[in-house]
Design a protein around this motif. Structure first.
Motif, PDB file in Angstrom:
ATOM      1  N   HIS A 208      62.885  25.466  42.919  1.00  0.00           N
ATOM      2  CA  HIS A 208      63.313  24.184  42.358  1.00  0.00           C
ATOM      3  C   HIS A 208      63.800  23.295  43.492  1.00  0.00           C
ATOM      4  CE1 HIS A 208      66.828  26.641  42.806  1.00  0.00           C
ATOM      5  NE2 HIS A 208      66.608  27.295  41.684  1.00  0.00           N
ATOM      6  N   GLY A 209      64.253  22.088  43.128  1.00  0.00           N
ATOM      7  CA  GLY A 209      64.643  21.122  44.135  1.00  0.00           C
ATOM      8  C   GLY A 209      65.807  21.578  45.002  1.00  0.00           C
ATOM      9  N   TYR A 210      66.740  22.318  44.423  1.00  0.00           N
ATOM     10  CA  TYR A 210      67.878  22.827  45.198  1.00  0.00           C
ATOM     11  C   TYR A 210      67.387  23.660  46.375  1.00  0.00           C
ATOM     12  CZ  TYR A 210      71.899  25.758  46.356  1.00  0.00           C
ATOM     13  OH  TYR A 210      72.892  26.436  47.027  1.00  0.00           O
ATOM     14  N   ASP A 211      66.417  24.534  46.120  1.00  0.00           N
ATOM     15  CA  ASP A 211      65.855  25.361  47.201  1.00  0.00           C
ATOM     16  C   ASP A 211      65.237  24.500  48.292  1.00  0.00           C
ATOM     17  OD1 ASP A 211      66.634  27.640  45.921  1.00  0.00           O
ATOM     18  OD2 ASP A 211      64.629  28.336  45.379  1.00  0.00           O
ATOM     19  N   VAL A 212      64.580  23.419  47.886  1.00  0.00           N
ATOM     20  CA  VAL A 212      63.958  22.513  48.862  1.00  0.00           C
ATOM     21  C   VAL A 212      65.022  21.897  49.759  1.00  0.00           C
ATOM     22  CG1 VAL A 212      62.536  20.457  49.173  1.00  0.00           C
ATOM     23  CG2 VAL A 212      62.097  21.979  47.246  1.00  0.00           C
ATOM     24  N   ALA A 213      66.082  21.373  49.152  1.00  0.00           N
ATOM     25  CA  ALA A 213      67.139  20.713  49.919  1.00  0.00           C
ATOM     26  C   ALA A 213      67.778  21.671  50.922  1.00  0.00           C
ATOM     27  CB  ALA A 213      68.193  20.154  48.960  1.00  0.00           C
ATOM     28  N   VAL A 214      68.040  22.906  50.495  1.00  0.00           N
ATOM     29  CA  VAL A 214      68.661  23.901  51.376  1.00  0.00           C
ATOM     30  C   VAL A 214      67.714  24.305  52.495  1.00  0.00           C
ATOM     31  CG1 VAL A 214      69.543  26.265  51.490  1.00  0.00           C
ATOM     32  CG2 VAL A 214      70.245  24.763  49.612  1.00  0.00           C
ATOM     33  N   ARG A 215      66.466  24.594  52.140  1.00  0.00           N
ATOM     34  CA  ARG A 215      65.489  25.043  53.146  1.00  0.00           C
ATOM     35  C   ARG A 215      65.226  23.955  54.176  1.00  0.00           C
ATOM     36  NH1 ARG A 215      60.433  23.870  53.537  1.00  0.00           N
ATOM     37  NH2 ARG A 215      60.207  23.195  51.363  1.00  0.00           N
ATOM     38  N   GLU A 216      65.002  22.742  53.712  1.00  0.00           N
ATOM     39  CA  GLU A 216      64.672  21.660  54.634  1.00  0.00           C
ATOM     40  C   GLU A 216      65.860  21.290  55.533  1.00  0.00           C
ATOM     41  OE1 GLU A 216      62.038  19.784  55.380  1.00  0.00           O
ATOM     42  OE2 GLU A 216      60.576  20.724  54.053  1.00  0.00           O
ATOM     43  N   THR A 217      67.077  21.410  55.022  1.00  0.00           N
ATOM     44  CA  THR A 217      68.249  21.129  55.852  1.00  0.00           C
ATOM     45  C   THR A 217      68.326  22.110  57.014  1.00  0.00           C
ATOM     46  OG1 THR A 217      69.490  20.165  54.004  1.00  0.00           O
ATOM     47  CG2 THR A 217      70.770  20.994  55.865  1.00  0.00           C
ATOM     48  N   GLU A 218      68.057  23.368  56.736  1.00  0.00           N
ATOM     49  CA  GLU A 218      68.081  24.357  57.821  1.00  0.00           C
ATOM     50  C   GLU A 218      66.927  24.134  58.790  1.00  0.00           C
ATOM     51  OE1 GLU A 218      68.690  29.124  58.618  1.00  0.00           O
ATOM     52  OE2 GLU A 218      68.232  28.437  56.581  1.00  0.00           O
ATOM     53  N   GLU A 219      65.754  23.816  58.274  1.00  0.00           N
ATOM     54  CA  GLU A 219      64.595  23.614  59.145  1.00  0.00           C
ATOM     55  C   GLU A 219      64.778  22.374  60.021  1.00  0.00           C
ATOM     56  OE1 GLU A 219      61.042  23.451  56.842  1.00  0.00           O
ATOM     57  OE2 GLU A 219      61.181  25.530  56.154  1.00  0.00           O
ATOM     58  N   GLU A 220      65.306  21.302  59.459  1.00  0.00           N
ATOM     59  CA  GLU A 220      65.371  20.026  60.177  1.00  0.00           C
ATOM     60  C   GLU A 220      66.546  19.933  61.145  1.00  0.00           C
ATOM     61  OE1 GLU A 220      62.984  16.875  57.351  1.00  0.00           O
ATOM     62  OE2 GLU A 220      65.163  16.867  57.291  1.00  0.00           O
ATOM     63  N   ILE A 221      67.722  20.438  60.732  1.00  0.00           N
ATOM     64  CA  ILE A 221      68.894  20.252  61.592  1.00  0.00           C
ATOM     65  C   ILE A 221      69.609  21.560  61.938  1.00  0.00           C
ATOM     66  CG2 ILE A 221      69.246  17.892  60.815  1.00  0.00           C
ATOM     67  CD1 ILE A 221      71.573  18.861  59.085  1.00  0.00           C
ATOM     68  N   GLY A 222      69.064  22.701  61.509  1.00  0.00           N
ATOM     69  CA  GLY A 222      69.652  23.984  61.863  1.00  0.00           C
ATOM     70  C   GLY A 222      70.934  24.306  61.129  1.00  0.00           C
ATOM     71  N   LEU A 223      71.211  23.616  60.018  1.00  0.00           N
ATOM     72  CA  LEU A 223      72.406  23.876  59.227  1.00  0.00           C
ATOM     73  C   LEU A 223      72.028  24.711  58.009  1.00  0.00           C
ATOM     74  CD1 LEU A 223      75.404  23.459  58.506  1.00  0.00           C
ATOM     75  CD2 LEU A 223      74.731  21.314  57.374  1.00  0.00           C
ATOM     76  N   ALA A 224      72.516  25.944  57.970  1.00  0.00           N
ATOM     77  CA  ALA A 224      72.241  26.832  56.841  1.00  0.00           C
ATOM     78  C   ALA A 224      73.330  26.647  55.790  1.00  0.00           C
ATOM     79  CB  ALA A 224      72.188  28.277  57.309  1.00  0.00           C
TER      80      ALA A 224
END
Length: 206
Positions: free
Chosen positions: A75-91
């Protein structure tokens, strides 16, 4: 202007009814993370400046970390979390609570790109964080919420869509222009907090 803190935003979001696009099952989906942090310097919201890239319609724009939904995302929540880690390294972990959502926004159709539905998720970050931006991100910037809440800081810009000039509002914070989809998300937060953003009266740069 009454100061706004993170507790106020979290309380209002707990009762907030976000809107969903009816056409969402037929369109591509994406999501972003609107990350809020409060410390001795006040309440701030995290934004990124996208890297300059050929073929990217959002090249160089200020944005929230996020991206398109992939098959691995439930769902969208997973997208927001995954992309935040991929783009800026924040898990973002369970300690970095998602405190709510804002309404879905539909992007404009681009050349060879279909419209897309964007879901904004709001997180609170109660810890110090370091960032490791990837090739898509030029900078990570904390924007003071007091600056955004002061509608006197808004400027007017002109967006050229083909041969049509469209007047729009924006912020210019330390040389960073905040406008477009990201500003629409911010404006919904401001409206929730009792501010009534509109088209800025004073002119800015194109």
């Amino acid at each position: 202007m009454t100061a706004v803190n993170l507790a106020t935003i979290e309380h209002k979001l707990s009762r907030y009814k976000h809107r969903k696009k009816l056409a969402r099952p037929l369109l591509k989906r994406s999501a972003v993370a609107m990350i809020l942090r409060e410390d001795e310097s006040g309440l701030r919201i995290l934004m990124i400046k996208r890297a300059e890239r050929d073929g990217d319609p959002w090249s160089g724009h200020m944005a929230f970390p996020g991206g398109r939904m992939e098959q691995i995302d439930r769902h969208g929540y997973d997208v927001a979390v995954r992309e935040t880690e991929e783009e800026i390294g924040l898990a973002l972990t369970s300690e970095d609570r998602c405190i709510g959502r804002f309404s879905e926004i539909m992007t404009h159709a681009q050349l060879r790109r279909r419209p897309m539905v964007v879901s904004p998720y709001v997180f609170r970050l109660d810890r110090h964080a370091t960032f490791e931006p990837n090739y898509e991100v030029a900078e990570v910037v904390w924007i003071p919420m007091d600056y955004l809440l002061d509608l006197g800081n808004r400027e007017r810009m002109v967006w050229n869509r083909g041969k049509v000039e469209i007047p729009l509002s924006c912020y210019m914070y330390n040389g960073y222009r905040i406008w477009g989809l990201s500003l629409m998300m911010i404006d919904e937060m401001l409206a929730m907090l009792g501010r009534k953003p509109g088209l800025a009266a004073r002119g800015g740069r194109r």
